[in-house]
Scaffold this motif. Sequence first.
Motif, mmCIF file in Angstrom:
data_model
loop_
_atom_site.group_PDB
_atom_site.id
_atom_site.type_symbol
_atom_site.label_atom_id
_atom_site.label_comp_id
_atom_site.label_asym_id
_atom_site.label_seq_id
_atom_site.Cartn_x
_atom_site.Cartn_y
_atom_site.Cartn_z
ATOM 1 N N GLU A 180 29.156 25.603 49.460
ATOM 2 C CA GLU A 180 29.890 24.383 49.806
ATOM 3 C C GLU A 180 30.577 24.531 51.161
ATOM 4 N N MET A 181 31.112 25.735 51.418
ATOM 5 C CA MET A 181 31.740 25.977 52.719
ATOM 6 C C MET A 181 30.708 25.893 53.841
ATOM 7 N N ASP A 182 29.535 26.504 53.594
ATOM 8 C CA ASP A 182 28.471 26.434 54.599
ATOM 9 C C ASP A 182 28.031 24.992 54.828
ATOM 10 N N ARG A 183 27.910 24.239 53.715
ATOM 11 C CA ARG A 183 27.495 22.845 53.852
ATOM 12 C C ARG A 183 28.533 22.046 54.638
ATOM 13 N N THR A 184 29.815 22.274 54.321
ATOM 14 C CA THR A 184 30.883 21.561 55.034
ATOM 15 C C THR A 184 30.884 21.906 56.507
ATOM 16 N N GLN A 185 30.721 23.216 56.799
ATOM 17 C CA GLN A 185 30.692 23.631 58.201
ATOM 18 C C GLN A 185 29.483 23.047 58.918
ATOM 19 N N ALA A 186 28.334 23.010 58.220
ATOM 20 C CA ALA A 186 27.137 22.446 58.842
ATOM 21 C C ALA A 186 27.320 20.958 59.117
ATOM 22 N N VAL A 187 27.909 20.246 58.141
ATOM 23 C CA VAL A 187 28.140 18.811 58.342
ATOM 24 C C VAL A 187 29.117 18.583 59.480
ATOM 25 N N THR A 188 30.174 19.396 59.524
ATOM 26 C CA THR A 188 31.163 19.252 60.590
ATOM 27 C C THR A 188 30.547 19.536 61.957
ATOM 28 N N ALA A 189 29.739 20.616 62.013
ATOM 29 C CA ALA A 189 29.093 20.952 63.280
ATOM 30 C C ALA A 189 28.126 19.860 63.716
ATOM 31 N N GLU A 190 27.380 19.290 62.741
ATOM 32 C CA GLU A 190 26.431 18.236 63.088
ATOM 33 C C GLU A 190 27.152 16.973 63.542
ATOM 34 N N ARG A 191 28.258 16.660 62.886
ATOM 35 C CA ARG A 191 29.032 15.486 63.302
ATOM 36 C C ARG A 191 29.589 15.690 64.705
ATOM 37 N N ALA A 192 30.094 16.911 64.975
ATOM 38 C CA ALA A 192 30.611 17.183 66.318
ATOM 39 C C ALA A 192 29.495 17.101 67.358
ATOM 40 N N ARG A 193 28.302 17.575 66.978
ATOM 41 C CA ARG A 193 27.167 17.531 67.904
ATOM 42 C C ARG A 193 26.806 16.086 68.257
ATOM 43 N N PHE A 194 26.700 15.243 67.234
ATOM 44 C CA PHE A 194 26.359 13.853 67.504
ATOM 45 C C PHE A 194 27.482 13.133 68.242
ATOM 46 N N ALA A 195 28.725 13.510 67.952
ATOM 47 C CA ALA A 195 29.840 12.901 68.681
ATOM 48 C C ALA A 195 29.759 13.233 70.168
ATOM 49 N N ARG A 196 29.423 14.504 70.470
ATOM 50 C CA ARG A 196 29.281 14.884 71.887
ATOM 51 C C ARG A 196 28.142 14.126 72.549
ATOM 52 N N GLU A 197 26.998 14.064 71.834
ATOM 53 C CA GLU A 197 25.854 13.380 72.427
ATOM 54 C C GLU A 197 26.144 11.896 72.635
ATOM 55 N N LEU A 198 26.764 11.271 71.633
ATOM 56 C CA LEU A 198 27.073 9.848 71.741
ATOM 57 C C LEU A 198 28.022 9.592 72.903
ATOM 58 N N HIS A 199 29.042 10.433 72.999
ATOM 59 C CA HIS A 199 29.999 10.241 74.088
ATOM 60 C C HIS A 199 29.350 10.462 75.445
ATOM 61 N N ASP A 200 28.597 11.562 75.572
ATOM 62 C CA ASP A 200 28.035 11.892 76.883
ATOM 63 C C ASP A 200 26.999 10.872 77.337
ATOM 64 N N MET A 201 26.213 10.337 76.406
ATOM 65 C CA MET A 201 25.130 9.443 76.800
ATOM 66 C C MET A 201 25.587 8.000 76.977
ATOM 67 N N VAL A 202 26.612 7.596 76.217
ATOM 68 C CA VAL A 202 26.994 6.188 76.226
ATOM 69 C C VAL A 202 28.255 5.943 77.030
ATOM 70 N N ALA A 203 29.178 6.907 77.049
ATOM 71 C CA ALA A 203 30.454 6.676 77.725
ATOM 72 C C ALA A 203 30.272 6.374 79.203
ATOM 73 N N ASN A 204 29.316 7.032 79.856
ATOM 74 C CA ASN A 204 29.091 6.788 81.275
ATOM 75 C C ASN A 204 28.695 5.330 81.521
ATOM 76 N N HIS A 205 27.799 4.813 80.684
ATOM 77 C CA HIS A 205 27.363 3.429 80.843
ATOM 78 C C HIS A 205 28.498 2.450 80.540
ATOM 79 N N LEU A 206 29.254 2.714 79.484
ATOM 80 C CA LEU A 206 30.338 1.801 79.136
ATOM 81 C C LEU A 206 31.463 1.839 80.175
ATOM 82 N N SER A 207 31.723 3.010 80.748
ATOM 83 C CA SER A 207 32.749 3.090 81.791
ATOM 84 C C SER A 207 32.337 2.275 83.012
ATOM 85 N N ALA A 208 31.056 2.401 83.388
ATOM 86 C CA ALA A 208 30.577 1.617 84.531
ATOM 87 C C ALA A 208 30.667 0.124 84.237
#
Length: 390
Positions: A180-208
């Motif tokens: 369960e700890m591994d699953r939680t850590q994996a989910v947290t890491a995956e959520r952080a990964r997608f959060a970074r990708e979403l921010h990096d790819m979309v924030a530039n366009h929305l800021s412009a």
Amino acid sequence: MSLALTRPHRDDLRITVGGLLGGVLLWVLGIHPRVASDNLVLWQAPWAPLVPLAMTAACEPLRRIRPRVGLLVGTVALTLDTVTLGSIVTIVLYTDLVYAAVLYGSPAAARRIPWITGMLTVLGGVVPAALWRDPQGLLIGVGVGVVAFAPASTGWVVRNHRDAAEAARLRAEQTALLAEMDRTQAVTAERARFARELHDMVANHLSAIAIHSTAALSLDDPKTSMDALAVIRENSVEGLAEMRRLIGILRDGSGDREPAASPTLDGLGALVDGARSNGLEVTLDAGHDSVPVPVELAAYRIVQESLTNALKHAARGRVHVALRQEDGTLQVRVTSPYRPGDSPRAPGSGAGLTGMRERAALLGGSFEAGPEGGRWAVRAALPLTEGDPV
């Protein structure tokens, strides 16, 4: 000690009552293992067998909470029973006390009782046979074995199985907890990964979009408004495409690929051109050899987010992007004009700096951002041989 361990178990009380009733019934019927003419019957009073019977039955409520005390008193009662006409129920109850002492007693008692009863079984058979010179003396050892050694051995086997089952249960719980700890850590890491990708790819366009829409609303110039609308449309279309890629990955659920083809450092030129079209004055100085894909992606995203932050926060002036390969690391440095107190041209949440820091940390590198000689500097050192992929 908990309250549950200070009170007799309900089943033990049932054994007590059942044993007493059974022993009294046999006594009333006159059923005894010995006869009055037996030389061992020293206490021939008719009611004498009831005394050890009552003592043994009284020990049954102690079989779980005080097993050693119950066994000692039961042994005295059994010894007393041997000088009376006796009761089969007393013997049966005593075997249960031996079994319970091994099963519920301390680990030391559980180890010693089988050895002691085993030795008594051997001595009870060998000594009488040797003294009487009669093989029938071995039957005494058989009797001791049936009354004492057999229940002690049974208790030892049951206790070992119980302990093994408990150990297996604890291991299963620990395994489930770790999973369960591994699953939680994996989910947290995956959520952080997608959060970074979403921010990096979309924030530039929305800021412009935010910056140019503000310019279009604040200036009463048709040409400026049309230029701003063109930039807004271009960034909204690109941002929408990136969002569709991310949504496709989330629906796919595999999580084993990037939201799009991983950008490379060869794409920095196009990234800088896009920043220039959004109004930044950018120079690029890239001096590096081939680098691992995870490092390449992290460096690209750090430069991308740095340019987005410069678009939102930097003062008027030149933004300089430099990449150098030094001492087994890729050095990324982005500087932009900085004037404390200037209000940003678009709102920010600080997630960009957090994402850049996380990308560097995942590779085992370092990240710093802050004022430096009148300019805002972003510095990252990414190892080329160590670290995990982002």
